[in-house]
Scaffold this active site. Structure first.
Site, PDB file in Angstrom:
ATOM      1  N   CYS A 173       0.816  -1.229   0.000  1.00 27.47           N
ATOM      2  CA  CYS A 173       0.000   0.000   0.000  1.00 27.47           C
ATOM      3  C   CYS A 173       0.844   1.271   0.000  1.00 27.47           C
ATOM      4  CB  CYS A 173      -0.939  -0.006   1.193  1.00 27.47           C
ATOM      5  SG  CYS A 173      -1.983  -1.458   1.236  1.00 27.47           S
ATOM      6  N   HIS A 232      -3.050   7.092   2.122  1.00 28.07           N
ATOM      7  CA  HIS A 232      -3.497   5.761   1.701  1.00 28.07           C
ATOM      8  C   HIS A 232      -4.837   5.476   2.391  1.00 28.07           C
ATOM      9  CE1 HIS A 232      -3.977   1.597   1.060  1.00 28.07           C
ATOM     10  NE2 HIS A 232      -3.691   1.255   2.301  1.00 28.07           N
ATOM     11  N   ASN A 271     -10.006  -0.345   0.245  1.00 30.83           N
ATOM     12  CA  ASN A 271      -8.544  -0.280   0.224  1.00 30.83           C
ATOM     13  C   ASN A 271      -8.047  -0.803  -1.128  1.00 30.83           C
ATOM     14  OD1 ASN A 271      -5.817  -0.712   0.534  1.00 30.83           O
ATOM     15  ND2 ASN A 271      -5.982  -1.565   2.599  1.00 30.83           N
TER      16      ASN A 271
HETATM   17  O1  UT7 Z   1      -3.619  -1.160   3.765  1.00 42.80           O
HETATM   18  C1  UT7 Z   1      -2.772  -1.303   4.869  1.00 42.80           C
HETATM   19  C2  UT7 Z   1      -2.993  -2.569   5.557  1.00 42.80           C
HETATM   20  N1  UT7 Z   1      -4.268  -2.777   6.143  1.00 42.80           N
HETATM   21  C3  UT7 Z   1      -4.804  -2.019   7.092  1.00 42.80           C
HETATM   22  O2  UT7 Z   1      -4.322  -0.969   7.418  1.00 42.80           O
HETATM   23  C4  UT7 Z   1      -6.000  -2.541   7.853  1.00 42.80           C
HETATM   24  C5  UT7 Z   1      -5.797  -2.364   9.314  1.00 42.80           C
HETATM   25  N2  UT7 Z   1      -6.808  -2.940  10.157  1.00 42.80           N
HETATM   26  C6  UT7 Z   1      -8.126  -2.565  10.168  1.00 42.80           C
HETATM   27  O3  UT7 Z   1      -8.564  -1.753   9.367  1.00 42.80           O
HETATM   28  C7  UT7 Z   1      -9.010  -3.137  11.238  1.00 42.80           C
HETATM   29  O4  UT7 Z   1      -8.224  -3.813  12.189  1.00 42.80           O
HETATM   30  C8  UT7 Z   1     -10.110  -4.118  10.699  1.00 42.80           C
HETATM   31  C9  UT7 Z   1     -11.173  -3.318   9.971  1.00 42.80           C
HETATM   32  C10 UT7 Z   1      -9.467  -5.132   9.802  1.00 42.80           C
HETATM   33  C11 UT7 Z   1     -10.778  -4.806  11.894  1.00 42.80           C
HETATM   34  O5  UT7 Z   1     -11.295  -3.866  12.798  1.00 42.80           O
HETATM   35  P1  UT7 Z   1     -11.013  -4.021  14.364  1.00 42.80           P
HETATM   36  O6  UT7 Z   1     -11.745  -2.950  15.034  1.00 42.80           O
HETATM   37  O7  UT7 Z   1      -9.529  -4.069  14.549  1.00 42.80           O
HETATM   38  O8  UT7 Z   1     -11.708  -5.393  14.710  1.00 42.80           O
HETATM   39  P2  UT7 Z   1     -11.052  -6.748  15.276  1.00 42.80           P
HETATM   40  O9  UT7 Z   1     -10.168  -7.383  14.263  1.00 42.80           O
HETATM   41  O10 UT7 Z   1     -10.477  -6.482  16.626  1.00 42.80           O
HETATM   42  O11 UT7 Z   1     -12.346  -7.649  15.460  1.00 42.80           O
HETATM   43  C12 UT7 Z   1     -13.400  -7.267  16.345  1.00 42.80           C
HETATM   44  C13 UT7 Z   1     -14.539  -8.259  16.179  1.00 42.80           C
HETATM   45  C14 UT7 Z   1     -14.085  -9.721  16.212  1.00 42.80           C
HETATM   46  O12 UT7 Z   1     -15.072 -10.461  16.891  1.00 42.80           O
HETATM   47  P3  UT7 Z   1     -14.856 -10.898  18.415  1.00 42.80           P
HETATM   48  O13 UT7 Z   1     -13.610 -11.737  18.430  1.00 42.80           O
HETATM   49  O14 UT7 Z   1     -14.728  -9.628  19.197  1.00 42.80           O
HETATM   50  O15 UT7 Z   1     -16.126 -11.664  18.713  1.00 42.80           O
HETATM   51  C15 UT7 Z   1     -14.095 -10.122  14.757  1.00 42.80           C
HETATM   52  O16 UT7 Z   1     -14.306 -11.506  14.567  1.00 42.80           O
HETATM   53  O17 UT7 Z   1     -15.180  -8.065  14.919  1.00 42.80           O
HETATM   54  C16 UT7 Z   1     -15.279  -9.325  14.235  1.00 42.80           C
HETATM   55  N3  UT7 Z   1     -15.235  -9.102  12.793  1.00 42.80           N
HETATM   56  C17 UT7 Z   1     -16.334  -8.863  12.071  1.00 42.80           C
HETATM   57  N4  UT7 Z   1     -17.647  -8.802  12.385  1.00 42.80           N
HETATM   58  C18 UT7 Z   1     -18.519  -8.539  11.385  1.00 42.80           C
HETATM   59  C19 UT7 Z   1     -14.138  -9.049  11.991  1.00 42.80           C
HETATM   60  N5  UT7 Z   1     -14.522  -8.805  10.732  1.00 42.80           N
HETATM   61  C20 UT7 Z   1     -15.876  -8.681  10.745  1.00 42.80           C
HETATM   62  C21 UT7 Z   1     -16.833  -8.416   9.744  1.00 42.80           C
HETATM   63  N6  UT7 Z   1     -18.136  -8.346  10.108  1.00 42.80           N
HETATM   64  N7  UT7 Z   1     -16.490  -8.199   8.459  1.00 42.80           N
END
Ligand code: UT7
Length: 362
Positions: A133, A273, A303
């Site tokens: 990215c 980005h 993204n």
């Molecule tokens: O381009 C450069 C590289 N990429 C990035 O910069 C992305 C960086 N990361 C992010 O944008 C975020 O971490 C995400 C959007 C990927 C995830 O958001 P988060 O607030 O960090 O959520 P999390 O991974 O801590 O997950 C929280 C909860 C989990 O459930 P539990 O374990 O709390 O029950 C996940 O399983 O959200 C759940 N979850 C979802 N729920 C509904 C993860 N993906 C989804 C989804 N829909 N699509």
């Protein structure tokens, strides 16, 4: 002993007189987004997710998906032609074609070579850049160094991604995030004190495997087993990447500003980005930047990896044409793990185009 030389495909042009022109400015820009739109509601049919979660956690409402006949090179070619047209530059007058991508058409040949051939940049060298990215910022760094060092006068920097082909559509942690698209810029030598004022780059090798596509390379060659395990698709520990993204985008933006000898008040827009609206808001707050100066279009494109800054820059310029002397700060973070930022001072593009036309027709 006589040696048969290969037939030259394109006659060598007489060299233009050598003159050190140490500044590297953007003189053309173009982008392309595939027409197919994938909404959050569409994704809720595929995995256990919903529109509300995706919007509140990422800011994304929809993203574009490449069509059956499209690939990283075909999208890159369209964006590149638009950038050349904008710069009023003939393909044969390009010295170097760079393609920043994480999702090349093939491992070999490089996607930049395919684009070079299809556009007809017959006098140009070509190579790919993989900085994920951060590809646009790394590409600007390379293009400007070629120009400032005198090895090239005009560089076509293409950024193009078909990330949806490397997504596991059963993994809700990643499949909601990514989209496809391409953007391109022409970076050109000019005596004006404009263009790329500073670049800051960083990297921390991802030995912890926070963001990886594990199979298909020399470490884990493709096999029936890797295909069955979907090991050719992206895996990410999003939460850890998120924190590193905010920290490093903030620090690298400050470094690029300091190198340029400017303050945030001097910047008319930050083009970051586009990974996640929450990352952008946290970075904006950490920088103490007014919200309206941070350009955001992640809601409509998701993204798009290396292509995201050039797509965003193209959209910004369409809405608010830049004035000569405007300063822009571009900042990125991505797989690798890589990060970087650069500061641009907008050039008098019309004057560069006019001067070039006179020189090339002489
Ligand atoms: O381009 C450069 C590289 N990429 C990035 O910069 C992305 C960086 N990361 C992010 O944008 C975020 O971490 C995400 C959007 C990927 C995830 O958001 P988060 O607030 O960090 O959520 P999390 O991974 O801590 O997950 C929280 C909860 C989990 O459930 P539990 O374990 O709390 O029950 C996940 O399983 O959200 C759940 N979850 C979802 N729920 C509904 C993860 N993906 C989804 C989804 N829909 N699509």
């Amino acid at each position: 002993m006589s040696v048969t030389l290969p037939v030259a495909l394109d006659p060598v042009r007489p060299a233009e007189p050598v003159r050190i022109m140490n500044h590297a400015a953007i003189t053309g820009w173009g982008s392309y987004s595939p027409s197919r739109v994938l909404t959050n509601q569409d994704l809720a049919q595929l995995v256990d997710t919903n529109d509300e979660w995706i919007r509140t956690r990422t800011g994304i409402a929809e993203r574009r998906v490449a069509g059956a006949g499209e690939s990283t090179s075909t999208m890159g070619v369209i964006a590149a032609r638009r950038a050349l047209e904008q710069a009023q530059l003939a393909p044969r007058d390009v010295d170097l074609v760079l393609c920043a991508t994480t999702t090349p058409d093939y491992l070999l040949p490089a996607t930049a070579c395919l684009i070079q051939q299809q556009i007809g940049c017959t006098r140009a060298g070509a190579m790919d850049i993989n900085a994920a990215c951060s590809g646009f910022v790394y590409g600007i760094a390379i293009a400007s160094q070629f120009i400032q060092g005198g090895a090239a006068r005009r560089v076509l920097l293409v950024t193009s991604e078909t990330l949806t082909r490397f997504v596991n559509w059963q993994d809700r942690n990643t499949c909601v995030l990514f989209g496809d698209g391409a953007g391109a810029v022409v970076v050109e030598a000019t005596p004006q004190r404009t263009g790329v004022l500073s670049v800051a780059l960083g990297c921390r090798g991802d030995v912890e495997r926070m963001l990886v596509i594990e199979a298909g390379g020399s470490a884990v060659p493709a096999s029936a087993e890797t295909v069955a395990k979907k090991a050719h698709t992206m895996r990410m520990r999003g939460n850890e990447v998120f924190k590193m993204a905010v920290r490093n985008m903030t620090a690298t933006a400050q470094e690029a500003l300091a190198k340029a000898g400017l303050k945030l008040d001097d910047i008319c827009a930050v083009i970051p980005h586009q990974a996640n609206l929450r990352i952008l808001t946290a970075t904006q707050e950490a920088l103490n930047l007014p919200a309206e100066k941070m350009f955001v279009n992640v809601d409509r494109f998701g993204n798009t990896g290396a292509a995201s800054i050039s797509l965003a820059l193209g959209e910004y310029l369409q809405m608010r044409p830049a004035r000569v002397g405007d300063h822009f700060l571009l900042v990125a973070f991505g797989g690798g793990l890589t990060w970087g930022a650069c500061v641009l001072r907008w050039a008098d593009v019309a004057a560069i185009v006019q001067e070039r036309a006179q020189k090339l027709s002489a």
